[in-house]
Write an enzyme that holds these catalytic residues in place. Structure first.
Site, PDB file in Angstrom:
ATOM      1  N   HIS A 146      25.401 -14.117 -14.655  1.00 25.30           N
ATOM      2  CA  HIS A 146      26.127 -14.059 -15.923  1.00 25.30           C
ATOM      3  C   HIS A 146      27.542 -13.521 -15.707  1.00 25.30           C
ATOM      4  CE1 HIS A 146      21.975 -14.167 -17.442  1.00 25.30           C
ATOM      5  NE2 HIS A 146      22.484 -14.690 -18.536  1.00 25.30           N
ATOM      6  N   ASP A 154      21.888 -24.085 -16.319  1.00 27.13           N
ATOM      7  CA  ASP A 154      21.898 -22.809 -17.031  1.00 27.13           C
ATOM      8  C   ASP A 154      23.166 -22.797 -17.876  1.00 27.13           C
ATOM      9  OD1 ASP A 154      21.191 -20.257 -17.863  1.00 27.13           O
ATOM     10  OD2 ASP A 154      20.890 -19.479 -15.846  1.00 27.13           O
TER      11      ASP A 154
END
Length: 608
Positions: A251, A324
């Site tokens: 992330h 993702d």
């Protein structure tokens, strides 16, 4: 949307599907009774404009509880981030193939609202020229990652299932959880996590993984895939080619996996092979670099050698590949946001998830086709995979849900009871020292009635009845104990530690919930200080079972693998002897003073 009758909603679906699947007039063609085959799906694709084709590849977030009438704050957020006011406007402008739900986007307030939002989204989709139903997805892994909270049933997370070692439990939970999502109009779940967590310092996977044993993880992944998909939910194994051995969170950065090709074959590949063998509908990519698999060191999401060479050709997978989130830094560090979606499609991706700017990404793909960098034929291959999945899920026949279906399925007494039973079979007892003439656990109301509950309180407001200390105290009180609750946090100060020590005076036992304890942590100092009072201390790891290595002063230690209510209630049942501790460690725990040595091996777990 529920105020419209199911007949009205289904009539819209029937008209849309008939127009897409038949050359005759809408009124002359009934809704199909069977799953459309490739011939019919290719006919749909041949009638789509370039803009519709590009839109079909995107799955995007949107703010609001309603597809057409969100709150003003959500309208403002949509205008700022997406340039539209509502989900319906976004679908109309970008011809989207899918939408992802998030709690922070206010998509999941309560079951009836979620069902209405789903119906509104499907209605908006069927009003578009191609009249294709949407995939509605979310991250409902259970445990520490869940978007839909109570009153839906919340099951233990993956590592808890790893401790329980029951493929039957894993499959049953997947089936029940999938049925609840389906009743809400959610038809694609980004679960299970197929990563093999071999790095205790992994900041992003950890308890989201079933464990560190590739063979055990593979069996549990396959079981959950079968469970979810038996409920007509598209299951998604993630994060290919494997995110279990990294100390970097994708992330916020770009992880590098240093496994050799042989190590990858032994550690990471088996769980994805098992998912494919189980008939997995979709596989999610990882934003990480594996030099042994791609010397160019592109993120796997953008790597043709990894996605086409290994996943498609070596493993023989021909289902949907989804990225993702494209808003994560791991996929944005090497290329700009306008290049990422194009490179992902060239690598072999089918669905592009949640780009930071839908307008930039969508237009980049349109431009790439018009310039010849991508071909429409390449898009058609991915669109066919996506439409096959939609057809398999029955969305062309009927994409709508009802409040009645929600009430009959979501958070039922049977599902909640099953979750409690499963959780009790996962709780793991790691330490149980003798205090006086007998082992400390199980706690008895006769000798340990007055319990002080301390510890960390990770936030999960939509998923629990309160902070962990509150839930633990309430569970103890229900069993006839007299708990005193004092939240001490993940980094207690000296003043808080002193307050806890004072509160321990006169208590029969102290229960301390711990959260990711490291060497030198003030949580460790709290445990040491309370233990020094002579009052028996039980520690309960609320996330990673590795905490136990730092807590030698505790008289007993139990691993719960999550701070979600169902696992906390199960832990209290075990602590008090209402349930036998049956869980076994699914990961090894290394010594704190020498990480090269194993303190507790895989499979370790005490019984009463």
């Amino acid at each position: 949307m529920e105020h419209l009758s199911r007949r009205t909603l289904l009539a819209a679906a029937t008209a849309g599907v008939a127009a897409a699947l038949s050359a005759t007039s809408v009124s002359a063609a009934p809704a199909p009774a069977a799953v459309p085959g490739d011939k019919a799906l290719k006919k749909i694709i041949s009638g789509m404009s370039l803009e519709e084709k590009v839109g079909q590849l995107f799955v995007m977030r949107v703010y609001g509880h309603s597809a057409t009438a969100p709150d003003q704050a959500d309208i403002d957020a949509n205008l700022k981030e997406i340039g539209v006011r509502t989900a319906a406007e976004m679908i109309a402008k970008y011809k989207l193939g899918g939408i992802i739900y998030f709690a922070w986007a206010h998509n999941v307030r309560d079951p009836h609202q979620i069902a209405d939002l789903s119906n509104g989204i499907q209605t908006a989709g069927l009003q578009q020229p191609s009249r294709i139903p949407l995939l509605i997805s979310t991250d409902q892994e259970h445990g520490i990652v869940a978007r839909v909270g109570k009153p839906a049933t919340l099951f233990p997370g993956a590592m808890a299932f790893g401790a329980g070692r029951s493929t039957k439990d894993a499959q049953q939970a997947g089936q029940m959880a999938g049925a609840e999502l389906r009743a809400l109009g959610i038809n694609q779940d980004y679960a299970p996590d197929a990563d093999v967590n071999v790095n205790p310092a992994n900041p992003v996977i950890g308890v989201r993984s079933f464990g560190a044993d590739p063979a055990a993880v593979a069996k549990l992944v396959a079981a959950q895939v079968k469970g979810y998909q038996s409920a007509r939910i598209a299951s998604t194994a993630k994060h290919f080619p494997g995110h279990g051995d990294t100390a970097t969170d994708s992330h916020t950065g770009l992880p590098v996996i240093t496994h050799t090709r042989e190590q990858w074959e032994q550690l990471d590949k088996p769980s994805f092979e098992a998912a494919i063998a189980a008939g997995i509908d979709s596989i999610m990519t990882a934003h990480l670099v594996v030099p042994a698999l791609d010397p160019a060191e592109d993120p796997a999401t953008l790597s043709r050698p990894i996605l086409t060479g290994i996943l498609r050709e070596q493993l023989g997978y021909d289902g949907v590949v989804i990225t993702d989130s494209l808003g994560m830094e791991g996929v944005r560090t090497k290329y700009g946001d306008d290049r990422v979606p194009v490179l992902a499609l060239q690598a072999g991706v089918d669905q592009l998830l949640n780009p930071p700017s839908l307008d930039v990404s969508w237009n980049a793909v349109v431009k790439a086709v018009r310039s010849g960098e991508l071909t429409e034929e390449r898009l058609d291959v991915s669109i066919l995979r996506v439409l096959r999945m939609k057809a398999k899920l029955g969305l062309f026949k009927d994409p709508f849900v009802t409040h009645r279906g929600v009430d009959r399925t979501v958070g039922t007494r049977a599902h909640l009871a099953a979750a409690d039973r499963i959780a009790e079979r996962t709780t793991t007892l790691l330490v149980n020292k003798s205090v006086g003439k007998k082992k400390l656990l199980p706690l008895s109301r006769r000798t340990h009635k007055n319990v002080l509950v301390l510890g960390a309180d990770p936030a999960s407001p939509s998923l629990s009845d309160g902070p962990p200390t509150t839930v633990l105290g309430a569970a103890l009180a229900e069993l006839g104990f007299s708990p005193t609750v004092l939240a001490t946090g993940t980094a207690p100060t000296q003043a808080v530690i002193a307050q806890a020590v004072a509160a321990a005076e006169g208590k029969d036992a102290v229960l301390i919930g711990t959260y990711n304890v490291t060497a030198g942590s003030t949580q460790q100092a709290l445990v040491n200080a309370v233990a020094a009072t002579g009052v028996p201390v039980v520690t309960l790891s609320l996330r990673n079972p590795y905490d136990v290595a730092q807590l030698g002063a505790a008289d007993a230690h139990v691993a719960a693998y999550s701070w979600i209510d169902v696992e906390l209630r199960a832990a209290v049942s075990v602590l008090t002897g209402r349930a036998e501790p049956r869980g076994k460690l699914p990961v090894p725990v290394q010594r704190a003073d020498d990480p090269t040595q194993v303190l507790y091996p895989i499979g370790y777990g005490l019984r009463y």
